[in-house]
Design a protein around this motif. Structure first.
Motif, PDB file in Angstrom:
ATOM      1  N   LEU A   1     -40.951  62.588 -47.293  1.00  0.00           N
ATOM      2  CA  LEU A   1     -40.642  63.243 -48.561  1.00  0.00           C
ATOM      3  C   LEU A   1     -41.358  62.551 -49.719  1.00  0.00           C
ATOM      4  N   GLY A   2     -41.396  61.228 -49.713  1.00  0.00           N
ATOM      5  CA  GLY A   2     -42.059  60.518 -50.796  1.00  0.00           C
ATOM      6  C   GLY A   2     -43.551  60.812 -50.846  1.00  0.00           C
TER       7      GLY A   2
ATOM      8  N   ASP B   1     -36.155  59.760 -48.426  1.00  0.00           N
ATOM      9  CA  ASP B   1     -36.776  58.715 -49.246  1.00  0.00           C
ATOM     10  C   ASP B   1     -37.906  59.339 -50.065  1.00  0.00           C
ATOM     11  N   ALA B   2     -37.719  59.413 -51.381  1.00  0.00           N
ATOM     12  CA  ALA B   2     -38.677  60.095 -52.254  1.00  0.00           C
ATOM     13  C   ALA B   2     -39.654  59.149 -52.944  1.00  0.00           C
ATOM     14  N   ALA B   3     -39.745  57.905 -52.501  1.00  0.00           N
ATOM     15  CA  ALA B   3     -40.611  56.922 -53.156  1.00  0.00           C
ATOM     16  C   ALA B   3     -42.083  57.209 -52.889  1.00  0.00           C
ATOM     17  N   TYR B   4     -42.906  57.018 -53.915  1.00  0.00           N
ATOM     18  CA  TYR B   4     -44.352  57.142 -53.751  1.00  0.00           C
ATOM     19  C   TYR B   4     -45.061  56.315 -54.816  1.00  0.00           C
ATOM     20  N   ALA B   5     -46.352  56.098 -54.610  1.00  0.00           N
ATOM     21  CA  ALA B   5     -47.185  55.376 -55.575  1.00  0.00           C
ATOM     22  C   ALA B   5     -48.518  56.104 -55.680  1.00  0.00           C
ATOM     23  N   LEU B   6     -49.075  56.143 -56.893  1.00  0.00           N
ATOM     24  CA  LEU B   6     -50.302  56.889 -57.143  1.00  0.00           C
ATOM     25  C   LEU B   6     -51.455  55.966 -57.522  1.00  0.00           C
ATOM     26  N   SER B   7     -52.652  56.374 -57.121  1.00  0.00           N
ATOM     27  CA  SER B   7     -53.853  55.618 -57.464  1.00  0.00           C
ATOM     28  C   SER B   7     -54.418  56.022 -58.823  1.00  0.00           C
ATOM     29  N   GLY B   8     -54.128  57.243 -59.262  1.00  0.00           N
ATOM     30  CA  GLY B   8     -54.560  57.665 -60.590  1.00  0.00           C
ATOM     31  C   GLY B   8     -55.670  58.691 -60.611  1.00  0.00           C
ATOM     32  N   TRP B   9     -56.127  59.179 -59.433  1.00  0.00           N
ATOM     33  CA  TRP B   9     -57.177  60.193 -59.435  1.00  0.00           C
ATOM     34  C   TRP B   9     -56.758  61.432 -58.661  1.00  0.00           C
ATOM     35  N   LYS B  10     -57.520  62.522 -58.862  1.00  0.00           N
ATOM     36  CA  LYS B  10     -57.260  63.784 -58.181  1.00  0.00           C
ATOM     37  C   LYS B  10     -58.575  64.360 -57.662  1.00  0.00           C
ATOM     38  N   LEU B  11     -58.462  65.209 -56.636  1.00  0.00           N
ATOM     39  CA  LEU B  11     -59.600  65.983 -56.168  1.00  0.00           C
ATOM     40  C   LEU B  11     -59.573  67.348 -56.832  1.00  0.00           C
ATOM     41  N   PRO B  12     -60.697  67.821 -57.346  1.00  0.00           N
ATOM     42  CA  PRO B  12     -60.719  69.174 -57.913  1.00  0.00           C
ATOM     43  C   PRO B  12     -60.608  70.226 -56.816  1.00  0.00           C
TER      44      PRO B  12
END
Length: 328
Positions: free
Chosen positions: A315-316, A139-150
């Motif tokens: 996997l997601g 299952d490759a599903a995922y959702a993103l919040s929109g930010w990253k850590l440097p």
């Protein structure tokens, strides 16, 4: 979804521009109030970030915004904060960011299991594999919040750790954090967390479910929380050239619940490693996926008692992190 609802102005008694800038920025510890920002600036407005966010469910009082027991301070222009709280049956989060024109953009999320799903999940014992284990690496599903850590240098504050896990908590938290970098035989992520050691710096998460500030250190530790949450993460970010970059992220573990690190003799306790791995996902920018549709994912909103089934990424979960940070 990015459809914005109609803007709603906040009356002066609820939020003043001066308070938004000076008090929110300084008290939250995430910025210094710009000297050129005066009461002549545009009035603050609450804006729903998506169609699912109902502004009528949000309480705006002074510098604070409250939702379902969570509280965050309104950040300075160009900055934002998310409070995400995982419970035994679901999760609640609120993300608040402030635009240059004074708009306060709010996104809320509440994910819970149905009664049947909760009963089934709680029936899983400590030696069982994760729900829908056959799909874990499919299952490759995922959702993103929109930010990253440097980068991700983190610290552990052991103060208040329950006696049952006091000697093993650091190793379990470290294993969960290291577990962010790989899954399902895939290549390791480029982002590699590093442990800065034990610290006396406080976890900036309040007992009632409030984000109390940002000192720029990424600390995980314990709190005797009064809310119904297993773990809570407060993540601060700043928007630079259209990209959201994390400036600090703290996680509190609620000692009102029982935790375990070994599966022996579990009785209504929760796996520390599984809770931490989920909260770390929030820090790195993962959002929730459906409990019903993607039961094998770490980023589903609920965790069953005595289950060790989510100590590794699905996997997601991995695909989401790889999309943000890349692989080696």
């Amino acid at each position: 979804m990015r459809n914005l609802l109609t803007l709603r102005s906040i009356s002066a008694p609820a939020i003043s521009v001066a308070a938004l800038v000076a008090t929110a920025a300084v008290t939250a510890g995430i910025a210094t109030a710009p000297a050129t920002f005066t009461t002549a600036a545009p009035a603050a407005k609450l804006v729903a970030a998506d169609a699912e966010t109902n502004l009528s469910t949000i309480s705006a009082q002074g510098d604070n915004i409250r939702y379902q027991g969570l509280t965050v301070r309104i950040p300075a222009a160009g900055e934002g904060v998310q409070a995400a709280a995982q419970s035994v049956s679901g999760e609640t989060s609120i993300t608040v960011s402030r635009a240059a024109d004074g708009s306060v953009v709010v996104k809320t999320e509440t994910e819970t299991e149905t009664a049947d799903e909760h009963a089934e999940a709680q029936a899983v014992n400590a030696t069982a594999i994760r729900p829908a284990a056959a799909k874990t690496c499919k299952d490759a599903a995922y959702a993103l919040s929109g930010w990253k850590l440097p980068s991700f240098k983190w610290y552990y504050n052991p103060a208040g750790a329950p006696a049952s896990v006091r000697s093993s908590a650091a190793a379990s938290i470290s294993a969960a954090t290291t577990g962010l970098t790989k899954a399902c035989g895939q290549k390791s992520l480029k982002l590699v967390p590093s442990y800065g050691g034990s610290t006396s710096a406080g976890v900036q998460v309040g007992a009632a479910g409030n984000c109390t500030g940002n000192d720029g250190r990424n600390v995980i530790g314990w709190r005797a929380g009064s809310g119904k949450w297993l773990g809570m993460t407060c993540t601060y970010f700043k928007t630079i050239k259209g990209k959201k970059t994390v400036t600090g992220t703290d996680t509190a573990l609620n000692t009102q619940y029982k935790f375990f690190t070994s599966t022996k003799k579990c009785a209504n306790a929760y796996d520390l490693q599984s809770v931490v791995l989920h909260e770390r996902g929030h820090s790195l920018g993962l959002n929730h996926v459906s409990q019903a549709a993607h039961a094998s994912a770490v980023m589903t909103p609920a965790l069953s008692a005595c289950s060790v089934g989510k100590r590794t990424l699905g996997l997601g979960d991995y695909k989401g992190l790889a999309a943000m940070y890349g692989v080696r």
